[in-house]
Design a protein around this motif. Structure first.
Motif, short mmCIF file in Angstrom:
data_model
loop_
_atom_site.label_atom_id
_atom_site.label_comp_id
_atom_site.label_asym_id
_atom_site.label_seq_id
_atom_site.Cartn_x
_atom_site.Cartn_y
_atom_site.Cartn_z
N GLN A 1 0.81 -1.22 0.00
CA GLN A 1 0.00 0.00 0.00
C GLN A 1 0.84 1.27 0.00
O GLN A 1 0.53 2.24 -0.68
N PHE A 2 1.90 1.27 0.80
CA PHE A 2 2.76 2.45 0.87
C PHE A 2 4.08 2.08 1.53
O PHE A 2 4.20 1.03 2.16
N GLY A 3 5.07 2.95 1.38
CA GLY A 3 6.37 2.76 2.01
C GLY A 3 6.82 4.06 2.67
O GLY A 3 6.07 5.05 2.69
N PRO A 4 8.05 4.10 3.20
CA PRO A 4 8.51 5.28 3.93
C PRO A 4 8.47 6.57 3.13
O PRO A 4 8.14 7.63 3.66
N ASP A 5 8.82 6.50 1.83
CA ASP A 5 8.81 7.72 1.01
C ASP A 5 7.41 8.31 0.93
O ASP A 5 7.25 9.54 0.94
N ALA A 6 6.41 7.44 0.85
CA ALA A 6 5.03 7.92 0.78
C ALA A 6 4.62 8.61 2.07
O ALA A 6 3.90 9.62 2.05
N VAL A 7 5.08 8.08 3.21
CA VAL A 7 4.76 8.72 4.49
C VAL A 7 5.41 10.10 4.57
O VAL A 7 4.79 11.07 5.02
N LEU A 8 6.66 10.19 4.12
CA LEU A 8 7.34 11.50 4.10
C LEU A 8 6.59 12.48 3.20
O LEU A 8 6.41 13.65 3.56
N ASP A 9 6.17 12.00 2.02
CA ASP A 9 5.41 12.88 1.13
C ASP A 9 4.13 13.37 1.81
O ASP A 9 3.78 14.55 1.72
N ALA A 10 3.45 12.46 2.49
CA ALA A 10 2.21 12.84 3.18
C ALA A 10 2.49 13.86 4.28
O ALA A 10 1.74 14.83 4.44
N LEU A 11 3.56 13.66 5.02
CA LEU A 11 3.91 14.59 6.09
C LEU A 11 4.27 15.97 5.53
O LEU A 11 4.04 17.00 6.18
#
Length: 219
Positions: free
Chosen positions: A167-177
């Motif tokens: 579903q998602f990885g660390p880069d996606a969480v950073l983008d969301a933040l």
């Protein structure tokens, strides 16, 4: 992305974890054969360590499945301790009951069928350890429901904060933040990051094991 950690590090985490008993081995086989996502032995070991570090006697879990995560914690509880498992699916909850009974830990487990956030409202706490692994879009809601019931020095552990399968990885969480485009699930996790970090009653750190844990300690 099943695991955001380098494979060698993940293997070392598993090598450092306590040896699983026969029941936990069977639970891992069940998860592997059915494709059911679990925290794995590396995060499981940290769950158990957290229970020992807090001398936990009262644990609440948001979203228990067939009891894999809770079973990792159970050996760290005293015989008069209690861990509350919550699950919508009655078949999975029945599996959890059976596994706990076979492992000899059913005397310290309470099995609650239904919505975890509604269930926690019926408990006064205090909880020494809280496990958050329900729907990612309800992580913040789960934290709001339980934060006032966490004992001083108690820990809230939220799973899947670096990745969740494909579903998602660390880069996606950073983008969301950062407010950039990212999968909805990553935005839900980012909302949780921001909520717990902003809470003056908790101190939070990222624990990069399994698919990532956020550990928030009640001050």
């Amino acid at each position: 992305m099943a695991n955001p950690m380098p494979e060698a590090v993940a293997r070392l985490c598993r090598r450092a974890a306590p040896e699983p008993d026969d029941v936990l081995d069977e639970m891992e086989t069940t998860a592997r054969e059915s494709g059911f996502p679990t925290i794995g032995p590396d995060a499981g070991a940290f769950y158990r360590l957290s229970a020992r570090l807090t001398a936990a006697s009262s644990v609440f879990e948001f979203g228990s499945g067939f009891g894999y995560s809770a079973y990792w914690v159970a050996p760290a509880l005293p015989s008069d301790g209690q861990i509350v498992l919550t699950e919508h699916d009655p078949d999975e909850l029945d599996m959890a009951r059976e596994f706990f009974a076979r492992g000899g830990y059913d005397d310290r487990a309470v099995f609650e069928e239904g919505d975890a956030i509604e269930t926690v409202e019926r408990y006064d706490g205090p909880f020494d350890l809280v496990l958050v692994d329900n729907e990612d879009d309800r992580y913040v809601e789960a934290f709001e429901a339980v934060r006032g019931k966490v004992a001083p020095g108690g820990i809230v552990l939220a799973d899947n904060v670096l990745a969740a399968g494909e579903q998602f990885g660390p880069d996606a969480v950073l983008d969301a933040l950062d407010g950039d485009e990212a999968p909805a699930t990553a935005h839900h996790i980012a909302d949780y990051y921001e909520r717990v970090r902003a809470d003056p009653d908790f101190e939070t750190a990222l624990v990069p094991v399994g698919e990532g844990l956020l550990a928030s300690v009640r001050l």
